[in-house]
Scaffold this motif. Structure first.
Motif, PDB file in Angstrom:
ATOM      1  N   HIS A 206       0.855  -1.193   0.000  1.00 26.73           N
ATOM      2  CA  HIS A 206       0.000   0.000   0.000  1.00 26.73           C
ATOM      3  C   HIS A 206       0.889   1.241   0.000  1.00 26.73           C
ATOM      4  O   HIS A 206       1.772   1.390   0.844  1.00 26.73           O
ATOM      5  CB  HIS A 206      -0.899  -0.019   1.241  1.00 26.73           C
ATOM      6  N   ALA A 216       5.224   4.439  -8.762  1.00 28.87           N
ATOM      7  CA  ALA A 216       4.994   3.062  -8.320  1.00 28.87           C
ATOM      8  C   ALA A 216       5.408   2.104  -9.426  1.00 28.87           C
ATOM      9  O   ALA A 216       5.083   2.303 -10.596  1.00 28.87           O
ATOM     10  CB  ALA A 216       3.525   2.850  -7.966  1.00 28.87           C
ATOM     11  N   ASP A 224       3.999   2.153 -13.318  1.00 29.46           N
ATOM     12  CA  ASP A 224       2.799   2.953 -13.505  1.00 29.46           C
ATOM     13  C   ASP A 224       3.194   4.238 -14.232  1.00 29.46           C
ATOM     14  O   ASP A 224       4.036   4.984 -13.741  1.00 29.46           O
ATOM     15  CB  ASP A 224       2.164   3.284 -12.150  1.00 29.46           C
ATOM     16  N   LEU A 228       1.726   8.957  -8.419  1.00 31.08           N
ATOM     17  CA  LEU A 228       0.721   9.245  -7.411  1.00 31.08           C
ATOM     18  C   LEU A 228       0.920  10.666  -6.900  1.00 31.08           C
ATOM     19  O   LEU A 228       2.041  11.086  -6.624  1.00 31.08           O
ATOM     20  CB  LEU A 228       0.844   8.255  -6.256  1.00 31.08           C
ATOM     21  N   GLN A 232      -3.579  10.554  -3.151  1.00 28.55           N
ATOM     22  CA  GLN A 232      -3.801   9.343  -3.930  1.00 28.55           C
ATOM     23  C   GLN A 232      -3.101   8.154  -3.271  1.00 28.55           C
ATOM     24  O   GLN A 232      -2.040   8.291  -2.665  1.00 28.55           O
ATOM     25  CB  GLN A 232      -3.285   9.512  -5.364  1.00 28.55           C
ATOM     26  N   THR A 233      -3.728   6.994  -3.404  1.00 19.63           N
ATOM     27  CA  THR A 233      -3.174   5.749  -2.870  1.00 19.63           C
ATOM     28  C   THR A 233      -3.142   4.697  -3.964  1.00 19.63           C
ATOM     29  O   THR A 233      -3.868   4.800  -4.956  1.00 19.63           O
ATOM     30  CB  THR A 233      -4.015   5.222  -1.691  1.00 19.63           C
ATOM     31  N   GLU A 234      -2.308   3.708  -3.770  1.00 18.50           N
ATOM     32  CA  GLU A 234      -2.280   2.572  -4.692  1.00 18.50           C
ATOM     33  C   GLU A 234      -1.991   1.298  -3.907  1.00 18.50           C
ATOM     34  O   GLU A 234      -1.043   1.246  -3.117  1.00 18.50           O
ATOM     35  CB  GLU A 234      -1.219   2.767  -5.772  1.00 18.50           C
ATOM     36  N   ASP A 235      -2.836   0.291  -4.104  1.00 16.29           N
ATOM     37  CA  ASP A 235      -2.616  -1.037  -3.555  1.00 16.29           C
ATOM     38  C   ASP A 235      -2.085  -1.897  -4.693  1.00 16.29           C
ATOM     39  O   ASP A 235      -2.794  -2.164  -5.668  1.00 16.29           O
ATOM     40  CB  ASP A 235      -3.915  -1.626  -2.996  1.00 16.29           C
ATOM     41  N   LEU A 236      -0.847  -2.335  -4.551  1.00 17.76           N
ATOM     42  CA  LEU A 236      -0.126  -2.975  -5.645  1.00 17.76           C
ATOM     43  C   LEU A 236       0.279  -4.392  -5.279  1.00 17.76           C
ATOM     44  O   LEU A 236       0.949  -4.623  -4.267  1.00 17.76           O
ATOM     45  CB  LEU A 236       1.116  -2.137  -5.970  1.00 17.76           C
ATOM     46  N   ARG A 243      -3.546  -3.904  -9.413  1.00 15.66           N
ATOM     47  CA  ARG A 243      -3.346  -2.655  -8.688  1.00 15.66           C
ATOM     48  C   ARG A 243      -4.686  -1.949  -8.584  1.00 15.66           C
ATOM     49  O   ARG A 243      -5.562  -2.096  -9.437  1.00 15.66           O
ATOM     50  CB  ARG A 243      -2.322  -1.758  -9.382  1.00 15.66           C
ATOM     51  N   ARG A 244      -4.840  -1.186  -7.512  1.00 24.75           N
ATOM     52  CA  ARG A 244      -6.089  -0.439  -7.301  1.00 24.75           C
ATOM     53  C   ARG A 244      -5.760   0.923  -6.722  1.00 24.75           C
ATOM     54  O   ARG A 244      -5.126   1.025  -5.682  1.00 24.75           O
ATOM     55  CB  ARG A 244      -7.015  -1.193  -6.355  1.00 24.75           C
ATOM     56  N   ARG A 245      -6.209   1.953  -7.421  1.00 28.48           N
ATOM     57  CA  ARG A 245      -5.977   3.322  -6.950  1.00 28.48           C
ATOM     58  C   ARG A 245      -7.149   3.796  -6.099  1.00 28.48           C
ATOM     59  O   ARG A 245      -8.283   3.376  -6.291  1.00 28.48           O
ATOM     60  CB  ARG A 245      -5.777   4.275  -8.120  1.00 28.48           C
TER      61      ARG A 245
END
Length: 331
Positions: A206, A216, A224, A228, A232-236, A243-245
């Motif tokens: 995260h 990222a 990516d 970011l 903003q966040t990113e689960d990678l 991946r999910r922003r």
């Protein structure tokens, strides 16, 4: 800050970490199976699933170790010390019309066996933190790192950090010629002039940005194209390529550094997971309700109060088997 590893030393240490984490995961599963089987001794489908789980050699070894410890403790002379699970705290168990009796010695020994290893220093780590401990480090280049409880980190040079467990918040002194990089598993966060958080959550890394921008990427080559930005966040998950922003107020990034847990439309299971590094003992989260999303602000420095607030707001059932093991169920 520790000196870089010599060739081969880091790889060997990481192999030890990987092996230990795998063993600990199987041991936790074994203990959860023991609890399930004790709760539902007449559930034939549950026993079938347990037998299927135990067919894996690593699972069978973890169960055999757990059963061996239990047998040794049962052979000890009884001191009369028995912990009765308060049925009033768990409606499902109360409806079943019985409570579960757990010897204090068994619970303490199992906790030491299966939880204690999580609290030991990781061989490859330059810095580790204990339950409830937050540590601030100032690096030679003027950057600052805040390490969350039950976390571990090392450095592969002055501008390369490696997060081995848990979470960390980075306030980086930007240098175009020498970008600051944080590696967490196969994921890489690269400073583009920023303050950001990196957290390891199982197979997912995260990343959340408070100031500036972060790139990222994955060790395998994926990158990516869009960095970011604040909030903003990113689960990678580099292993599965997913991946999910997401978004959150920038001021709430790494709120744990001030002792707050801020959950905004996150799964209840994630809230319990965030409490674990601050709670002295083992929190076991169970039930289909753990998937539902919640929003709230909780006091991490008083994890029992946070659990009580979650119970009141979300109808949780909380059972304390001993001071070291707490089962949280959400229907």
């Amino acid at each position: 800050m520790a000196a870089p590893f010599v060739l081969g030393e880091k790889e060997e240490a990481e192999a030890i970490v990987s092996k230990d984490e795998g063993e600990t995961c199987h041991q936790r599963e074994a203990l959860e199976w023991m609890i399930r089987l004790q709760e539902r001794p007449d559930d034939a489908p549950l026993h079938d699933r347990f037998r299927l789980w135990r067919e894996t050699p690593a699972h069978d070894a973890a169960w055999s170790q757990l059963d061996h410890v239990s047998a040794l403790i049962r052979q000890l002379p009884s001191s009369g010390g028995v912990a009765r699970v308060p049925a009033v705290l768990d409606r499902r168990w109360r409806r079943a019309g019985r409570t579960i009796l757990v010897p204090f010695a068994l619970a303490a020994s199992l906790t030491a066996l299966f939880l204690g290893r999580d609290l030991l220093p990781i061989p490859a780590a330059a810095t580790t933190t204990r339950t409830g401990e937050v540590r601030t480090m100032k690096l030679a280049d003027g950057s600052r790192v805040i390490l969350a409880p039950r976390s571990a980190m090392t450095f592969d040079g002055a501008r390369h950090a490696r997060l081995l467990r848990g979470s960390a918040y980075f306030q980086v002194r930007h240098d175009d010629d020498h970008p600051f990089r944080v590696v967490a598993g196969d994921a890489i966060a690269t400073d583009l002039g920023t303050a950001f958080e990196v957290a390891m959550e199982g197979a997912t890394t995260h990343i959340a940005v408070r100031e500036g921008a972060v790139g990222a990427s994955c060790a395998g080559g994926w990158k990516d194209p869009l960095p970011l930005r604040p909030g903003q966040t990113e689960d990678l998950d580099c292993a599965s390529g997913t991946r999910r922003r997401g978004e959150m107020p920038p001021s709430r990034v790494a709120a744990w550094a001030t002792g707050r847990l801020v959950m905004i439309d996150r799964p209840l299971a994630a809230a319990i997971a965030a409490l674990r590094p601050w709670h002295k003992g083992w929190l076991i989260a169970r039930g289909p309700g753990m998937a539902r999303h919640v929003t709230g602000v909780y006091d991490l420095r008083h994890s029992d109060r946070a659990l009580a607030a979650m119970r009141q707001a979300h109808g949780l059932s909380i059972t304390r088997i001993t001071p070291w093991i707490t089962i949280i169920h959400a229907d």
